[in-house]
Design a protein around this motif. Sequence first.
Motif, PDB file in Angstrom:
ATOM      1  N   MET A   1      36.706  63.216  49.018  1.00  0.00           N
ATOM      2  CA  MET A   1      37.328  62.637  50.206  1.00  0.00           C
ATOM      3  C   MET A   1      38.840  62.883  50.106  1.00  0.00           C
ATOM      4  O   MET A   1      39.507  62.337  49.224  1.00  0.00           O
ATOM      5  CB  MET A   1      37.041  61.130  50.297  1.00  0.00           C
ATOM      6  CG  MET A   1      37.795  60.418  51.410  1.00  0.00           C
ATOM      7  SD  MET A   1      37.617  58.601  51.351  1.00  0.00           S
ATOM      8  CE  MET A   1      36.097  58.379  52.274  1.00  0.00           C
TER       9      MET A   1
ATOM     10  N   ASP B   1      39.913  61.643  55.000  1.00  0.00           N
ATOM     11  CA  ASP B   1      40.162  60.227  55.276  1.00  0.00           C
ATOM     12  C   ASP B   1      41.527  60.105  55.929  1.00  0.00           C
ATOM     13  O   ASP B   1      42.564  60.292  55.282  1.00  0.00           O
ATOM     14  CB  ASP B   1      40.113  59.429  53.975  1.00  0.00           C
ATOM     15  CG  ASP B   1      40.161  57.929  54.207  1.00  0.00           C
ATOM     16  OD1 ASP B   1      39.450  57.454  55.107  1.00  0.00           O
ATOM     17  OD2 ASP B   1      40.886  57.236  53.467  1.00  0.00           O
TER      18      ASP B   1
ATOM     19  N   SER C   1      36.556  60.316  58.051  1.00  0.00           N
ATOM     20  CA  SER C   1      36.705  58.899  57.742  1.00  0.00           C
ATOM     21  C   SER C   1      38.047  58.421  58.286  1.00  0.00           C
ATOM     22  O   SER C   1      39.011  59.193  58.333  1.00  0.00           O
ATOM     23  CB  SER C   1      36.645  58.696  56.220  1.00  0.00           C
ATOM     24  OG  SER C   1      37.021  57.392  55.849  1.00  0.00           O
TER      25      SER C   1
ATOM     26  N   ASP D   1      40.793  55.276  57.654  1.00  0.00           N
ATOM     27  CA  ASP D   1      41.191  54.148  56.816  1.00  0.00           C
ATOM     28  C   ASP D   1      41.829  53.089  57.712  1.00  0.00           C
ATOM     29  O   ASP D   1      42.987  53.216  58.112  1.00  0.00           O
ATOM     30  CB  ASP D   1      42.186  54.659  55.763  1.00  0.00           C
ATOM     31  CG  ASP D   1      42.673  53.585  54.820  1.00  0.00           C
ATOM     32  OD1 ASP D   1      42.325  52.409  55.023  1.00  0.00           O
ATOM     33  OD2 ASP D   1      43.416  53.917  53.878  1.00  0.00           O
TER      34      ASP D   1
ATOM     35  N   ASN E   1      36.695  53.346  56.639  1.00  0.00           N
ATOM     36  CA  ASN E   1      37.086  53.016  55.273  1.00  0.00           C
ATOM     37  C   ASN E   1      37.882  51.713  55.297  1.00  0.00           C
ATOM     38  O   ASN E   1      39.098  51.713  55.487  1.00  0.00           O
ATOM     39  CB  ASN E   1      37.916  54.167  54.680  1.00  0.00           C
ATOM     40  CG  ASN E   1      38.268  53.919  53.225  1.00  0.00           C
ATOM     41  OD1 ASN E   1      37.743  53.011  52.592  1.00  0.00           O
ATOM     42  ND2 ASN E   1      39.168  54.734  52.700  1.00  0.00           N
TER      43      ASN E   1
ATOM     44  N   THR F   1      39.524  49.430  53.532  1.00  0.00           N
ATOM     45  CA  THR F   1      40.133  49.239  52.220  1.00  0.00           C
ATOM     46  C   THR F   1      40.441  47.778  51.918  1.00  0.00           C
ATOM     47  O   THR F   1      40.466  47.383  50.746  1.00  0.00           O
ATOM     48  CB  THR F   1      41.428  50.069  52.132  1.00  0.00           C
ATOM     49  OG1 THR F   1      41.119  51.435  52.416  1.00  0.00           O
ATOM     50  CG2 THR F   1      42.045  49.986  50.763  1.00  0.00           C
TER      51      THR F   1
ATOM     52  N   ARG G   1      38.158  59.661  46.436  1.00  0.00           N
ATOM     53  CA  ARG G   1      39.261  59.761  47.395  1.00  0.00           C
ATOM     54  C   ARG G   1      40.501  60.270  46.671  1.00  0.00           C
ATOM     55  O   ARG G   1      41.009  59.606  45.755  1.00  0.00           O
ATOM     56  CB  ARG G   1      39.519  58.397  48.039  1.00  0.00           C
ATOM     57  CG  ARG G   1      40.556  58.394  49.151  1.00  0.00           C
ATOM     58  CD  ARG G   1      40.680  56.998  49.736  1.00  0.00           C
ATOM     59  NE  ARG G   1      41.586  56.949  50.876  1.00  0.00           N
ATOM     60  CZ  ARG G   1      42.894  56.752  50.789  1.00  0.00           C
ATOM     61  NH1 ARG G   1      43.456  56.583  49.600  1.00  0.00           N
ATOM     62  NH2 ARG G   1      43.646  56.722  51.870  1.00  0.00           N
TER      63      ARG G   1
END
Length: 277
Positions: free
Chosen positions: A19, A57, A95, A97, A116, A118, A258
């Motif tokens: 990623m 991402d 993706s 974030d 994502n 986080t 990632r």
Amino acid sequence: MSTLRLRGRAFGPGDHAIMAVVNRTPDSFFDRGATFGFGAALDAVARAIDGGADIVDIGGVKAGPGDEVDPEEEIRRVADLVSEVRARHPGVIISVDTWRSEVAEVVAQAGADLLNDTWGGVDPGLAGVAARHGIGLVCAHAGRVEPRTRPHRIAYDDVVADVIGYTTALAERAVAAGVRPDAVLIDPAHDFGKNTWHSLEVSRRLDEMVATGWPVLVAVSNKDFVGETLGGLPVEERHAGTLATLAVSALQGARVFRVHDAAAARAALDVVERLRG
């Protein structure tokens, strides 16, 4: 253990999905805004894919403290980029974030395949967005802190037990909300709500997370715990420590990695795969 399925691709136990981080932020801790421009971000996506990235991402808000970025500005930074990446690279897994459901809704419509989260479920509506659009969700452990804050003197009786309990509960709630079980990952979120000792303990015992059966994502690239472990190295000197941590994570069964340097991560993880046989 389960197979992770995103955008028609399957990543089973022993597979390593790269990623690549592409931040449309002017103040990223790593690249200091090098990919903030739209064209620069698109170029970074292309380089990452050429380097072996399976997932890109895209983020629009710096993780740490900094200037406020409201949802409208975050959408402005990421939504058009998602659309353009989807048009140019139809096979790549995209993706985003974000911890905000209103941002998630827009990027899902723009072509994102994975959210994502986080910051570990601070907006419970995120799972509903993933469910409605049939896309994936990362369930992370951020120590129950507010987004973009740094904890002070945070403590756990057993950090790994806390990580496992929290992320698996988020994963189960996501599935109950309608997210496909094979599109859910768990992430210990190194350095988020953790000090260096906590992040190292999670890395040493990552196999305990893997044993839950949920695919595990690790995001360790150039993070502070790597620099502190190596004697206080600045961010630009943490590359070797990053690759070592990726290898240890892979040997314990992590599935998604990632990273800022997709090509180097791919090479390192290919070696791990061959060593493991």
